[in-house]
Design a protein around this motif. Structure first.
Motif, PDB file in Angstrom:
ATOM      1  N   ASP A  18      45.345  47.123  44.269  1.00 18.42           N
ATOM      2  CA  ASP A  18      44.245  48.271  44.052  1.00 18.42           C
ATOM      3  C   ASP A  18      43.396  48.232  42.738  1.00 18.42           C
ATOM      4  O   ASP A  18      44.080  48.080  41.902  1.00 18.42           O
ATOM      5  N   GLY A  19      42.449  48.547  42.870  1.00 16.85           N
ATOM      6  CA  GLY A  19      41.522  48.985  41.596  1.00 16.85           C
ATOM      7  C   GLY A  19      41.930  50.199  41.064  1.00 16.85           C
ATOM      8  O   GLY A  19      42.556  51.197  41.737  1.00 16.85           O
ATOM      9  N   LEU A  20      41.919  50.539  39.833  1.00 14.08           N
ATOM     10  CA  LEU A  20      42.167  51.495  39.000  1.00 14.08           C
ATOM     11  C   LEU A  20      40.887  52.249  38.630  1.00 14.08           C
ATOM     12  O   LEU A  20      39.934  51.973  37.873  1.00 14.08           O
ATOM     13  N   LEU A  21      40.770  53.437  39.337  1.00 14.92           N
ATOM     14  CA  LEU A  21      39.566  54.262  39.034  1.00 14.92           C
ATOM     15  C   LEU A  21      39.469  54.887  37.555  1.00 14.92           C
ATOM     16  O   LEU A  21      40.655  55.106  36.975  1.00 14.92           O
ATOM     17  N   ALA A  22      38.282  54.937  37.049  1.00 20.16           N
ATOM     18  CA  ALA A  22      38.083  55.230  35.875  1.00 20.16           C
ATOM     19  C   ALA A  22      37.064  56.438  35.524  1.00 20.16           C
ATOM     20  O   ALA A  22      36.304  56.060  34.544  1.00 20.16           O
ATOM     21  N   GLY A  23      37.094  57.036  36.343  1.00 20.13           N
ATOM     22  CA  GLY A  23      35.975  58.243  36.561  1.00 20.13           C
ATOM     23  C   GLY A  23      34.893  58.079  37.285  1.00 20.13           C
ATOM     24  O   GLY A  23      34.797  57.062  38.044  1.00 20.13           O
ATOM     25  N   ARG A  24      33.736  58.837  37.068  1.00 21.05           N
ATOM     26  CA  ARG A  24      32.697  58.845  37.837  1.00 21.05           C
ATOM     27  C   ARG A  24      31.743  57.567  37.522  1.00 21.05           C
ATOM     28  O   ARG A  24      31.722  57.191  36.457  1.00 21.05           O
ATOM     29  N   GLY A  25      31.231  56.904  38.770  1.00 20.48           N
ATOM     30  CA  GLY A  25      30.614  55.805  38.372  1.00 20.48           C
ATOM     31  C   GLY A  25      31.349  54.512  38.583  1.00 20.48           C
ATOM     32  O   GLY A  25      30.990  53.394  38.698  1.00 20.48           O
ATOM     33  N   THR A  26      32.867  54.536  38.882  1.00 21.65           N
ATOM     34  CA  THR A  26      33.845  53.505  39.008  1.00 21.65           C
ATOM     35  C   THR A  26      34.273  53.523  40.466  1.00 21.65           C
ATOM     36  O   THR A  26      35.245  52.697  40.716  1.00 21.65           O
ATOM     37  N   GLU A  27      33.699  54.288  41.438  1.00 15.51           N
ATOM     38  CA  GLU A  27      34.272  54.405  42.625  1.00 15.51           C
ATOM     39  C   GLU A  27      34.500  52.887  43.135  1.00 15.51           C
ATOM     40  O   GLU A  27      35.046  52.638  44.199  1.00 15.51           O
ATOM     41  N   ALA A  28      33.502  52.123  43.226  1.00 13.95           N
ATOM     42  CA  ALA A  28      33.429  50.801  43.648  1.00 13.95           C
ATOM     43  C   ALA A  28      34.259  49.963  43.617  1.00 13.95           C
ATOM     44  O   ALA A  28      34.907  49.084  44.494  1.00 13.95           O
ATOM     45  N   ILE A  29      35.469  50.253  42.644  1.00 13.96           N
ATOM     46  CA  ILE A  29      36.437  49.290  42.271  1.00 13.96           C
ATOM     47  C   ILE A  29      37.576  49.715  43.304  1.00 13.96           C
ATOM     48  O   ILE A  29      38.594  48.842  43.408  1.00 13.96           O
ATOM     49  N   ALA A  30      37.623  50.765  43.962  1.00 11.89           N
ATOM     50  CA  ALA A  30      38.438  51.064  45.139  1.00 11.89           C
ATOM     51  C   ALA A  30      38.126  50.510  46.538  1.00 11.89           C
ATOM     52  O   ALA A  30      38.884  50.927  47.331  1.00 11.89           O
ATOM     53  N   LEU A  31      36.916  50.017  46.542  1.00 11.06           N
ATOM     54  CA  LEU A  31      36.351  49.771  47.979  1.00 11.06           C
ATOM     55  C   LEU A  31      37.112  48.324  48.422  1.00 11.06           C
ATOM     56  O   LEU A  31      37.445  47.431  47.581  1.00 11.06           O
ATOM     57  N   SER A  32      37.110  48.294  49.706  1.00 12.36           N
ATOM     58  CA  SER A  32      37.796  47.200  50.166  1.00 12.36           C
ATOM     59  C   SER A  32      36.740  45.697  50.006  1.00 12.36           C
ATOM     60  O   SER A  32      37.508  44.796  50.292  1.00 12.36           O
ATOM     61  N   SER A  33      35.673  46.033  49.719  1.00  9.98           N
ATOM     62  CA  SER A  33      34.763  44.714  49.438  1.00  9.98           C
ATOM     63  C   SER A  33      34.991  43.893  48.185  1.00  9.98           C
ATOM     64  O   SER A  33      34.617  43.187  47.863  1.00  9.98           O
ATOM     65  N   ALA A  34      35.811  44.660  47.270  1.00  7.55           N
ATOM     66  CA  ALA A  34      36.039  44.185  46.204  1.00  7.55           C
ATOM     67  C   ALA A  34      36.985  42.658  46.373  1.00  7.55           C
ATOM     68  O   ALA A  34      37.592  42.314  47.311  1.00  7.55           O
ATOM     69  N   GLN A  35      36.705  41.939  45.469  1.00  5.23           N
ATOM     70  CA  GLN A  35      37.206  40.517  45.217  1.00  5.23           C
ATOM     71  C   GLN A  35      38.522  40.418  44.301  1.00  5.23           C
ATOM     72  O   GLN A  35      38.452  41.127  43.474  1.00  5.23           O
ATOM     73  N   VAL A  36      39.345  39.630  44.625  1.00  2.74           N
ATOM     74  CA  VAL A  36      40.746  39.535  43.869  1.00  2.74           C
ATOM     75  C   VAL A  36      40.901  38.021  43.520  1.00  2.74           C
ATOM     76  O   VAL A  36      40.461  37.288  44.112  1.00  2.74           O
ATOM     77  N   GLY A  37      41.588  38.012  42.245  1.00  6.88           N
ATOM     78  CA  GLY A  37      42.080  36.719  41.820  1.00  6.88           C
ATOM     79  C   GLY A  37      43.406  36.856  41.200  1.00  6.88           C
ATOM     80  O   GLY A  37      43.698  38.077  40.518  1.00  6.88           O
ATOM     81  N   TRP A  38      44.440  35.973  41.219  1.00  9.65           N
ATOM     82  CA  TRP A  38      45.647  36.109  40.402  1.00  9.65           C
ATOM     83  C   TRP A  38      46.185  34.814  40.182  1.00  9.65           C
ATOM     84  O   TRP A  38      45.916  33.829  40.519  1.00  9.65           O
ATOM     85  N   HIS A  39      47.290  34.924  39.324  1.00 10.49           N
ATOM     86  CA  HIS A  39      47.870  33.572  38.508  1.00 10.49           C
ATOM     87  C   HIS A  39      49.083  34.064  38.052  1.00 10.49           C
ATOM     88  O   HIS A  39      49.509  35.396  37.813  1.00 10.49           O
ATOM     89  N   VAL A  40      50.032  33.118  37.510  1.00  9.95           N
ATOM     90  CA  VAL A  40      51.391  33.664  37.121  1.00  9.95           C
ATOM     91  C   VAL A  40      51.398  32.873  35.697  1.00  9.95           C
ATOM     92  O   VAL A  40      50.799  31.598  35.480  1.00  9.95           O
ATOM     93  N   ARG A  41      52.373  33.328  34.951  1.00  9.58           N
ATOM     94  CA  ARG A  41      52.761  32.580  33.656  1.00  9.58           C
ATOM     95  C   ARG A  41      54.261  33.045  33.392  1.00  9.58           C
ATOM     96  O   ARG A  41      54.104  34.264  33.254  1.00  9.58           O
ATOM     97  N   GLY A  42      55.185  32.435  33.241  1.00 13.65           N
ATOM     98  CA  GLY A  42      56.574  32.939  33.273  1.00 13.65           C
ATOM     99  C   GLY A  42      56.804  33.803  34.115  1.00 13.65           C
ATOM    100  O   GLY A  42      56.661  33.504  35.390  1.00 13.65           O
ATOM    101  N   HIS A  43      57.435  35.025  33.907  1.00 15.33           N
ATOM    102  CA  HIS A  43      57.944  35.984  34.762  1.00 15.33           C
ATOM    103  C   HIS A  43      56.777  37.017  35.156  1.00 15.33           C
ATOM    104  O   HIS A  43      57.022  38.018  35.581  1.00 15.33           O
ATOM    105  N   TYR A  44      55.594  36.613  34.547  1.00 13.04           N
ATOM    106  CA  TYR A  44      54.433  37.533  34.794  1.00 13.04           C
ATOM    107  C   TYR A  44      53.678  37.055  35.914  1.00 13.04           C
ATOM    108  O   TYR A  44      53.233  36.038  35.962  1.00 13.04           O
ATOM    109  N   LEU A  45      52.952  38.075  36.585  1.00 14.17           N
ATOM    110  CA  LEU A  45      51.782  37.851  37.517  1.00 14.17           C
ATOM    111  C   LEU A  45      50.634  38.596  37.124  1.00 14.17           C
ATOM    112  O   LEU A  45      50.889  39.715  37.063  1.00 14.17           O
TER     113      LEU A  45
END
Length: 222
Positions: free
Chosen positions: A147-174
């Motif tokens: 999930d995206g983290l809303l940061a006030g007015r004008g950031t609503e797009a980060i919570a939309l399902s059309s957002a793209q994601v990426g992820w990686h790991v190092r050690g015990h962190y994701l």
């Protein structure tokens, strides 16, 4: 007994030789290592929780001094990992013993992209690698997401399902990123700016800077 003495003598030679090389390096002015690797394969070995200030130390995040910085709009640290994910992804993180998530929402310097980037603190490297593999089919099947983290007015797009994601790991962190266009339009395939954002935040900042500092320790007296 002879073989054992020979081995001990050889080991002693290497120790003496290493010490002599160290003295020679100091005498010649050569730089000595200032840090050594540190175990981050588990939370047991690396127990100190992350902080928002550690992951996002200022209101701006400069990746390349020659390029304008990202603007940090909001940061948050929580022990509730499920609050930063949804569906089966949230369930998986819970099962893997996630103890905290530290994330922040940023805006690209041109104002066109919003990004939520963060770190999940899992129990061990095996769990982190397992999550890295299992999350992809869940996201592709729309069974879960970050999930995206809303940061006030004008950031609503980060919570939309059309957002793209990426992820990686190092050690015990994701580590992960959620990227959206600020104008709420879908991100087109092959968008080079998105690829650059992933490199900047996932590889260079989160893995290469934040977690890198966790993975090294200063040498005493260096």
């Amino acid at each position: 007994m002879v073989a054992l003495l020979s081995v001990c003598g050889l080991s002693s030679f290497f120790i003496v030789a290493d010490e002599r090389q160290g003295r020679d390096a100091i005498a010649s002015g050569a730089a000595l290592p200032t840090a050594v690797p540190r175990d981050i394969g588990s939370r047991e070995a690396d127990p100190e929780p992350l902080s928002a200030a550690e992951v996002f130390p200022g209101e701006q995040l400069a990746i390349d001094p020659a390029q304008p910085p990202y603007l940090v709009l909001r940061t948050a640290a929580s022990k509730d990992c499920r609050g930063a994910a949804a569906g089966r992804v949230a369930q998986l993180l819970d099962e893997l013993g996630c103890s905290q998530v530290v994330r922040g929402t940023l805006r690209s310097s041109d104002g066109r992209y919003l990004v939520t980037a963060g770190v999940f603190n899992l129990s061990d490297v095996e769990g982190a690698e397992w999550a890295r593999e299992k999350i992809k089919p869940m996201v592709e099947a729309e069974q879960g997401r970050f999930d995206g983290l809303l940061a006030g007015r004008g950031t609503e797009a980060i919570a939309l399902s059309s957002a793209q994601v990426g992820w990686h790991v190092r050690g015990h962190y994701l580590v992960y990123c959620v990227i959206a266009r600020a104008d709420r339009r879908p991100i087109m395939d092959g968008d080079q700016r998105v690829g650059q954002i992933l490199t900047d935040l996932l590889e260079t900042h989160l893995r290469g800077s934040v977690i890198e500092k966790r993975a090294t320790a200063p040498v005493s007296g260096s």
